[in-house]
Design an enzyme around this catalytic site. Structure first.
Site, short mmCIF file in Angstrom:
data_model
loop_
_atom_site.label_atom_id
_atom_site.label_comp_id
_atom_site.label_asym_id
_atom_site.label_seq_id
_atom_site.Cartn_x
_atom_site.Cartn_y
_atom_site.Cartn_z
N HIS A 1 -1.21 -14.21 1.41
CA HIS A 1 -1.88 -15.42 0.90
C HIS A 1 -2.52 -16.19 2.05
O HIS A 1 -1.98 -16.26 3.15
CB HIS A 1 -0.91 -16.31 0.11
CG HIS A 1 0.21 -16.93 0.88
ND1 HIS A 1 0.11 -18.18 1.46
CD2 HIS A 1 1.47 -16.50 1.17
CE1 HIS A 1 1.25 -18.48 2.04
NE2 HIS A 1 2.10 -17.47 1.90
N ASP B 1 3.47 -19.38 8.03
CA ASP B 1 3.33 -19.21 6.57
C ASP B 1 1.97 -19.74 6.10
O ASP B 1 1.87 -20.89 5.73
CB ASP B 1 4.47 -19.97 5.87
CG ASP B 1 4.51 -19.68 4.37
OD1 ASP B 1 3.79 -18.80 3.91
OD2 ASP B 1 5.29 -20.37 3.68
N GLU C 1 -1.09 -19.08 -3.45
CA GLU C 1 0.26 -18.50 -3.63
C GLU C 1 1.29 -19.61 -3.69
O GLU C 1 2.25 -19.57 -4.46
CB GLU C 1 0.57 -17.55 -2.46
CG GLU C 1 1.91 -16.84 -2.59
CD GLU C 1 3.06 -17.49 -1.80
OE1 GLU C 1 4.17 -16.96 -1.83
OE2 GLU C 1 2.85 -18.55 -1.19
N GLU C 2 1.10 -20.62 -2.86
CA GLU C 2 2.10 -21.70 -2.74
C GLU C 2 2.19 -22.54 -4.01
O GLU C 2 3.11 -23.33 -4.17
CB GLU C 2 1.77 -22.60 -1.54
CG GLU C 2 1.75 -21.88 -0.19
CD GLU C 2 3.13 -21.48 0.33
OE1 GLU C 2 4.10 -21.62 -0.42
OE2 GLU C 2 3.21 -21.01 1.48
N HIS D 1 6.41 -24.87 5.43
CA HIS D 1 6.12 -25.94 4.46
C HIS D 1 6.27 -27.33 5.09
O HIS D 1 6.64 -28.28 4.39
CB HIS D 1 6.99 -25.82 3.20
CG HIS D 1 6.80 -24.53 2.47
ND1 HIS D 1 7.40 -24.24 1.27
CD2 HIS D 1 6.06 -23.43 2.77
CE1 HIS D 1 7.05 -23.02 0.87
NE2 HIS D 1 6.23 -22.51 1.77
N1 BES Z 1 6.23 -17.29 2.76
C1 BES Z 1 6.98 -17.99 1.81
C2 BES Z 1 8.38 -17.42 1.56
C3 BES Z 1 8.63 -15.95 1.67
C4 BES Z 1 9.87 -15.59 2.07
C5 BES Z 1 7.75 -14.93 1.37
C6 BES Z 1 10.22 -14.27 2.17
C7 BES Z 1 8.09 -13.59 1.49
C8 BES Z 1 9.32 -13.26 1.89
C9 BES Z 1 6.19 -18.13 0.53
O1 BES Z 1 4.87 -18.49 0.77
C10 BES Z 1 6.82 -19.26 -0.25
O2 BES Z 1 6.88 -20.34 0.20
N2 BES Z 1 7.28 -18.96 -1.43
C11 BES Z 1 7.87 -19.93 -2.27
C12 BES Z 1 7.61 -19.59 -3.69
C13 BES Z 1 6.16 -19.74 -4.09
C14 BES Z 1 5.94 -19.21 -5.48
C15 BES Z 1 5.76 -21.19 -4.03
C16 BES Z 1 9.38 -19.92 -2.00
O3 BES Z 1 9.91 -18.85 -1.78
O4 BES Z 1 9.98 -20.96 -2.06
ZN ZN Z 2 4.10 -17.64 2.43
#
Ligand code: BES
Ligand code: ZN
Length: 405
Positions: free
Chosen positions: A212, A230, A263-264, A368
């Site tokens: 993303h 990230d 994605e976020e 984040h």
């Molecule tokens: N990069 C993060 C988290 C992540 C951790 C990705 C391990 C891949 C492997 C991702 O961008 C993120 O913040 N994901 C969110 C969920 C998303 C749907 C908002 C999370 O895991 O909290």
């Molecule tokens: Zn991410």
């Protein structure tokens, strides 16, 4: 009987759902356990996969993510498009589909899930030697210098257009056929970027490499979201793989690079793309996701292979490639449902794999936030090794006689 109960329950409460919608809640699929932990209302769930359907208010979303991240876990969720979310039958169908894929993968794990034993190939070794940590440093620094790459920021596509221009400049002298496109979405103003390197003899067989391109910060407002790890890191890995591939001859199969939008905000870009691919019956052999590759939380040159909502034969292929070419230590780990864009593809039945910077427990604690910047905590060498592994993956699969295990 259970289906009837759920349908009736849904019709009765549907008008309520519309009211919740007005308060900007989103219909999502997320981990049942995580939703139970924050006392979110569960509208439907599937015990086999551990996935549930709910409406997520902004408060619940914040709780889901902050609570999970505190525990060193992801708080993933996938926003469903209105067409899927306002009909309980289609939600139940989605659960059925997901369950089938899940059970097939579990069955595979009991049998031989090996890709053929692969041989060392000089052209792959040579390509890998061209990956440069200094290029990654430059690109991660550049992408994280945008104040925010969030879909709701003032100019959500500024960096996307610049990435497109950069990629196109590299491709000008490449002898193969290529395409470069911005993909519009219905659920976000942000666009995804797709660069296609067409395969010479099997152009309809596709390897997807994605990550993303948006960033986020809990604090929102004007404080900015640099998102260096990230996910400027994964976005830069993809750019670097593309740069190296433009110095190689074209492959037999097609390689598609995808920088996903939003994605976020709940996998918005990738969910639309994967659904379109599935409805067009596109022959995607494998999807590799690069999301966070530069923080060596489990030690430099130790990475994780995410095993949930990914595909066993690709785990095996990635580990074989690692032994032949890169020599990382790879530890199996889980990240929960919908932690990143690979979940969108997995739900559509495609094979996925995720090499991740560390175990989830040890992942970058600054994501984040405004602290996710380029700093001595990040290792470009670590990120370069993941880039090499992903490049080897693309070259092996795009040129192999074999296409699955
Ligand atoms: N990069 C993060 C988290 C992540 C951790 C990705 C391990 C891949 C492997 C991702 O961008 C993120 O913040 N994901 C969110 C969920 C998303 C749907 C908002 C999370 O895991 O909290
Ligand atoms: Zn991410």
């Amino acid at each position: 009987m259970k289906n009837i109960f759920l349908t009736v329950f849904f019709i009765v409460t549907n008008s309520f759902a519309h009211q919740i919608e007005n308060f900007s809640s989103k219909p999502v699929l997320a981990s049942l356990q995580d939703l139970q932990d924050i006392n979110a209302p569960i509208w439907a769930s599937d015990k086999t996969t551990g996935v549930a359907f709910t409406y997520l208010t902004p408060e619940l979303q914040f709780q889901l993510q902050s609570q999970s991240h505190r525990k060193g876990k992801c708080g993933g969720f996938e926003v469903l498009p209105p067409t899927e979310a306002f009909d309980m039958n289609s939600i139940l169908k989605e659960f059925e589909k997901l369950k089938k894929i899940h059970l097939k993968n579990q069955a595979d794990l009991k049998g031989p899930v090996q890709f053929k034993t692969i041989q060392h190939q000089a052209f792959i070794e040579e390509a890998l030697s061209r990956v440069q940590a200094t290029q990654l440093q430059e690109m991660i620094t550049w992408l994280s210098s945008f104040k925010s790459r969030n879909e709701m920021s003032k100019e959500p596509n500024a960096h996307v257009i610049q990435m497109k221009n950069k990629a196109e400049a590299w491709l000008q002298t490449w002898p193969g056929k290529w395409k470069s496109e911005l993909i519009d979405h219905t659920s976000t103003k942000q666009k995804s970027l797709k660069i296609t390197l067409l395969g010479q003899t099997k152009p309809d067989e596709i390897i997807v490499l994605g990550g993303h391109h948006d960033s986020t910060s809990y604090w929102g407002g004007n404080s900015g979201a640099p998102g260096a790890d990230d996910n400027a890191s994964g976005s830069s890995n993809l750019l670097e793989i593309l740069r190296v591939l433009t110095e190689q001859k074209p492959s037999e199969r097609t390689i598609e690079f995808m920088w996903y939008a939003a994605e976020e905000s709940g996998l918005l870009g990738s969910a639309e793309i994967a659904k379109t691919y599935q409805s067009q019956k596109k022959d995607v052999i494998a999807v590799l996701q690069l999301d966070m590759t530069s923080y060596p939380g489990s030690g430099e040159m130790t990475i994780a292979n995410i095993t949930d909502f990914t595909t066993p034969w690709l785990h095996d292929l990635m580990k074989q490639l690692n032994q032949l070419y890169v020599g990382l230590k790879i530890v199996d780990d889980e990240c929960g449902y919908a932690c990143s864009d690979h979940a969108s593809w997995y739900r559509q039945g495609y094979s996925t794999v995720v090499p991740f910077e560390s175990t989830s427990e040890k992942m970058n604690p600054d994501i984040h936030s405004t602290a996710d910047v380029v700093s001595p905590q990040l290792s470009f060498r670590h990120s370069a090794a993941i880039t090499q592994l992903s490049l080897a993956f693309a070259l092996e699969l795009a040129n192999s006689e074999q296409r699955s295990f």
